[in-house]
Design a protein around this motif. Structure first.
Motif, PDB file in Angstrom:
ATOM      1  N   VAL A 173     -23.827  -8.297  50.939  1.00 23.79           N
ATOM      2  CA  VAL A 173     -24.113  -7.075  50.178  1.00 23.79           C
ATOM      3  C   VAL A 173     -25.434  -6.464  50.634  1.00 23.79           C
ATOM      4  CG1 VAL A 173     -24.736  -6.212  47.888  1.00 23.79           C
ATOM      5  CG2 VAL A 173     -22.738  -7.678  48.158  1.00 23.79           C
ATOM      6  N   SER A 174     -26.454  -7.298  50.780  1.00 21.09           N
ATOM      7  CA  SER A 174     -27.747  -6.780  51.210  1.00 21.09           C
ATOM      8  C   SER A 174     -27.693  -6.243  52.634  1.00 21.09           C
ATOM      9  CB  SER A 174     -28.818  -7.875  51.112  1.00 21.09           C
ATOM     10  OG  SER A 174     -28.517  -8.959  51.964  1.00 21.09           O
ATOM     11  N   ALA A 175     -26.832  -6.816  53.464  1.00 20.84           N
ATOM     12  CA  ALA A 175     -26.714  -6.344  54.847  1.00 20.84           C
ATOM     13  C   ALA A 175     -25.981  -5.002  54.917  1.00 20.84           C
ATOM     14  CB  ALA A 175     -25.978  -7.385  55.693  1.00 20.84           C
ATOM     15  N   TRP A 176     -24.847  -4.899  54.228  1.00 24.78           N
ATOM     16  CA  TRP A 176     -24.018  -3.700  54.357  1.00 24.78           C
ATOM     17  C   TRP A 176     -24.523  -2.530  53.525  1.00 24.78           C
ATOM     18  CZ3 TRP A 176     -21.005  -3.565  58.344  1.00 24.78           C
ATOM     19  CH2 TRP A 176     -20.474  -4.753  58.854  1.00 24.78           C
ATOM     20  N   LEU A 177     -25.257  -2.793  52.471  1.00 28.03           N
ATOM     21  CA  LEU A 177     -25.730  -1.710  51.609  1.00 28.03           C
ATOM     22  C   LEU A 177     -27.190  -1.350  51.852  1.00 28.03           C
ATOM     23  CD1 LEU A 177     -24.059  -2.631  48.184  1.00 28.03           C
ATOM     24  CD2 LEU A 177     -23.312  -0.966  49.884  1.00 28.03           C
ATOM     25  N   SER A 178     -27.794  -1.905  52.885  1.00 30.37           N
ATOM     26  CA  SER A 178     -29.204  -1.639  53.141  1.00 30.37           C
ATOM     27  C   SER A 178     -29.430  -0.573  54.207  1.00 30.37           C
ATOM     28  CB  SER A 178     -29.906  -2.935  53.568  1.00 30.37           C
ATOM     29  OG  SER A 178     -29.384  -3.393  54.803  1.00 30.37           O
ATOM     30  N   GLY A 179     -28.406  -0.251  54.982  1.00 21.36           N
ATOM     31  CA  GLY A 179     -28.599   0.710  56.068  1.00 21.36           C
ATOM     32  C   GLY A 179     -29.327   0.120  57.259  1.00 21.36           C
ATOM     33  N   THR A 180     -29.313  -1.199  57.388  1.00 17.71           N
ATOM     34  CA  THR A 180     -29.999  -1.844  58.502  1.00 17.71           C
ATOM     35  C   THR A 180     -29.223  -1.698  59.800  1.00 17.71           C
ATOM     36  OG1 THR A 180     -31.022  -3.477  57.037  1.00 17.71           O
ATOM     37  CG2 THR A 180     -30.871  -4.051  59.363  1.00 17.71           C
ATOM     38  N   TRP A 181     -27.911  -1.874  59.744  1.00 15.03           N
ATOM     39  CA  TRP A 181     -27.101  -1.931  60.961  1.00 15.03           C
ATOM     40  C   TRP A 181     -26.475  -0.590  61.309  1.00 15.03           C
ATOM     41  CZ3 TRP A 181     -29.179  -6.242  61.794  1.00 15.03           C
ATOM     42  CH2 TRP A 181     -29.292  -7.210  60.804  1.00 15.03           C
ATOM     43  N   PHE A 182     -26.390   0.325  60.369  1.00 15.97           N
ATOM     44  CA  PHE A 182     -25.809   1.649  60.625  1.00 15.97           C
ATOM     45  C   PHE A 182     -26.340   2.608  59.571  1.00 15.97           C
ATOM     46  CE2 PHE A 182     -22.918  -0.883  58.035  1.00 15.97           C
ATOM     47  CZ  PHE A 182     -22.736  -0.078  56.920  1.00 15.97           C
ATOM     48  N   SER A 183     -26.261   3.896  59.891  1.00 16.47           N
ATOM     49  CA  SER A 183     -26.710   4.908  58.939  1.00 16.47           C
ATOM     50  C   SER A 183     -25.701   5.015  57.801  1.00 16.47           C
ATOM     51  CB  SER A 183     -26.855   6.262  59.638  1.00 16.47           C
ATOM     52  OG  SER A 183     -27.137   7.275  58.704  1.00 16.47           O
ATOM     53  N   LEU A 184     -26.194   5.036  56.583  1.00 18.14           N
ATOM     54  CA  LEU A 184     -25.316   5.155  55.416  1.00 18.14           C
ATOM     55  C   LEU A 184     -24.631   6.510  55.357  1.00 18.14           C
ATOM     56  CD1 LEU A 184     -27.578   3.425  52.733  1.00 18.14           C
ATOM     57  CD2 LEU A 184     -25.575   2.471  53.866  1.00 18.14           C
ATOM     58  N   ASP A 185     -25.133   7.495  56.109  1.00 19.83           N
ATOM     59  CA  ASP A 185     -24.484   8.815  56.160  1.00 19.83           C
ATOM     60  C   ASP A 185     -23.081   8.725  56.755  1.00 19.83           C
ATOM     61  OD1 ASP A 185     -26.686  10.224  55.096  1.00 19.83           O
ATOM     62  OD2 ASP A 185     -27.669  10.211  57.055  1.00 19.83           O
ATOM     63  N   LEU A 186     -22.836   7.700  57.579  1.00 18.55           N
ATOM     64  CA  LEU A 186     -21.534   7.558  58.228  1.00 18.55           C
ATOM     65  C   LEU A 186     -20.428   7.246  57.236  1.00 18.55           C
ATOM     66  CD1 LEU A 186     -22.600   5.469  61.363  1.00 18.55           C
ATOM     67  CD2 LEU A 186     -22.152   7.919  61.257  1.00 18.55           C
ATOM     68  N   LEU A 187     -20.762   6.729  56.064  1.00 15.65           N
ATOM     69  CA  LEU A 187     -19.763   6.318  55.082  1.00 15.65           C
ATOM     70  C   LEU A 187     -19.563   7.340  53.971  1.00 15.65           C
ATOM     71  CD1 LEU A 187     -20.671   2.534  54.798  1.00 15.65           C
ATOM     72  CD2 LEU A 187     -18.892   3.594  56.171  1.00 15.65           C
ATOM     73  N   GLY A 188     -20.170   8.505  54.107  1.00 17.59           N
ATOM     74  CA  GLY A 188     -19.942   9.557  53.118  1.00 17.59           C
ATOM     75  C   GLY A 188     -21.032   9.626  52.068  1.00 17.59           C
ATOM     76  N   GLU A 189     -21.118  10.765  51.424  1.00 22.53           N
ATOM     77  CA  GLU A 189     -22.174  11.005  50.451  1.00 22.53           C
ATOM     78  C   GLU A 189     -22.025  10.117  49.216  1.00 22.53           C
ATOM     79  OE1 GLU A 189     -25.731  12.581  49.498  1.00 22.53           O
ATOM     80  OE2 GLU A 189     -24.590  12.955  51.338  1.00 22.53           O
ATOM     81  N   GLY A 190     -20.778   9.872  48.789  1.00 21.52           N
ATOM     82  CA  GLY A 190     -20.567   9.048  47.606  1.00 21.52           C
ATOM     83  C   GLY A 190     -21.047   7.625  47.806  1.00 21.52           C
ATOM     84  N   PHE A 191     -20.709   7.035  48.951  1.00 23.06           N
ATOM     85  CA  PHE A 191     -21.145   5.663  49.234  1.00 23.06           C
ATOM     86  C   PHE A 191     -22.652   5.607  49.390  1.00 23.06           C
ATOM     87  CE2 PHE A 191     -22.115   2.038  51.892  1.00 23.06           C
ATOM     88  CZ  PHE A 191     -21.312   1.039  51.355  1.00 23.06           C
ATOM     89  N   LYS A 192     -23.223   6.628  50.029  1.00 28.18           N
ATOM     90  CA  LYS A 192     -24.674   6.655  50.214  1.00 28.18           C
ATOM     91  C   LYS A 192     -25.397   6.730  48.867  1.00 28.18           C
ATOM     92  CE  LYS A 192     -28.356   9.338  52.419  1.00 28.18           C
ATOM     93  NZ  LYS A 192     -28.674  10.521  53.257  1.00 28.18           N
ATOM     94  N   THR A 193     -24.887   7.551  47.959  1.00 31.70           N
ATOM     95  CA  THR A 193     -25.487   7.654  46.631  1.00 31.70           C
ATOM     96  C   THR A 193     -25.415   6.332  45.893  1.00 31.70           C
ATOM     97  OG1 THR A 193     -24.888   9.995  46.506  1.00 31.70           O
ATOM     98  CG2 THR A 193     -25.403   8.884  44.435  1.00 31.70           C
ATOM     99  N   PHE A 194     -24.260   5.661  45.994  1.00 33.83           N
ATOM    100  CA  PHE A 194     -24.097   4.355  45.356  1.00 33.83           C
ATOM    101  C   PHE A 194     -25.076   3.343  45.945  1.00 33.83           C
ATOM    102  CE2 PHE A 194     -22.076   0.135  45.751  1.00 33.83           C
ATOM    103  CZ  PHE A 194     -22.076  -0.227  44.412  1.00 33.83           C
TER     104      PHE A 194
END
Length: 246
Positions: A173-194
């Motif tokens: 969870v900390s790896a995938w939701l931290s934006g370390t490995w990829f930009s959170l913009d790639l997963l859409g605005e809703g996921f980024k807000t979450f």
């Protein structure tokens, strides 16, 4: 003083397991080296901005803190499943003393882990500046966050459950939701807000901003991490107190 006496015992328990200690401190370093080498060995025009050392280093450090949650949770839950804590309940130690005793050895361990990663960062082009010290300062709430989560889970769950939750779920969870490995913009605005409603992405961005010298920008992210860290630590104390009464 009561907490410090118990801290010494917990520190001895942590140092008694060098394999787990090496894995927690060594895995983030190995990951940092591998990703940095990979990024350096591809053409300059194809190099990923996310894997530049100034962006990668803070993310790997925060990811490495998730192992502190595993250490703390396993130590506490292991004590709960033996008669050790039951005997200690006859002492004048209170719930907050127990939690402080488990947490205090993990704080310098987390900062030592961060310093080790910074030293590796110098090898891959990290510029030595005073902003590194600012980044380390802004990483303290992240250490408290993961330590608090680990002790909360250790107070609630058994030894095996803590290993599964902190060792597999929390690290992912900390790896995938931290934006370390990829930009959170790639997963859409809703996921980024979450993701930014949780502390992990905020912790990484606060460290990145501090390393870049953007003090005010770092403050804009770190307050969320501080709130989650305070809640996790307070919840750990309250749950442990309930377990003592039980």
């Amino acid at each position: 003083m009561r907490a410090l006496v118990f801290t010494k015992r917990c520190l001895c328990e942590i140092l008694r397991d060098p394999i787990t200690l090496f894995f927690g401190a060594g895995f983030p370093v190995i990951l940092l080296i591998l990703l940095s080498v990979m990024n350096l060995n591809i053409p300059a025009e194809a190099q990923m901005t996310m894997f530049h050392i100034e962006n990668l280093l803070p993310g790997v450090i925060v990811f490495g803190f998730s192992f502190l949650a595993l250490f703390g949770g396993l130590l506490l839950s292991g004590d709960r499943e033996t008669a050790f804590l039951t005997r200690l309940f006859t002492s004048p130690l209170r719930a907050r003393d127990f939690i402080a005793g488990y947490a205090l050895p993990l704080l310098p361990l987390g900062m030592a882990q961060a310093l080790l990663c910074v030293c590796i960062g110098f090898v891959f082009g990290l510029t030595p500046t005073v902003h590194i010290l600012t980044m380390l300062l802004f990483l303290i709430p992240s250490v408290l966050l993961f330590v608090g989560l680990g002790l909360l889970f250790g107070s609630l769950l058994g030894f095996r459950q803590v290993g599964s939750l902190c060792g597999a779920l929390l690290t992912n969870v900390s790896a995938w939701l931290s934006g370390t490995w990829f930009s959170l913009d790639l997963l859409g605005e809703g996921f980024k807000t979450f993701a930014y409603c949780l502390p992990f992405a905020n912790a990484v961005d606060a460290a990145r901003a501090a390393l870049a010298g953007d003090f005010m920008g770092a403050l804009g992210y770190i307050w969320i991490v501080c709130i989650y860290a305070a809640l996790a630590c307070m919840a750990a104390v309250l749950v442990f107190r309930q377990k003592m009464k039980g």
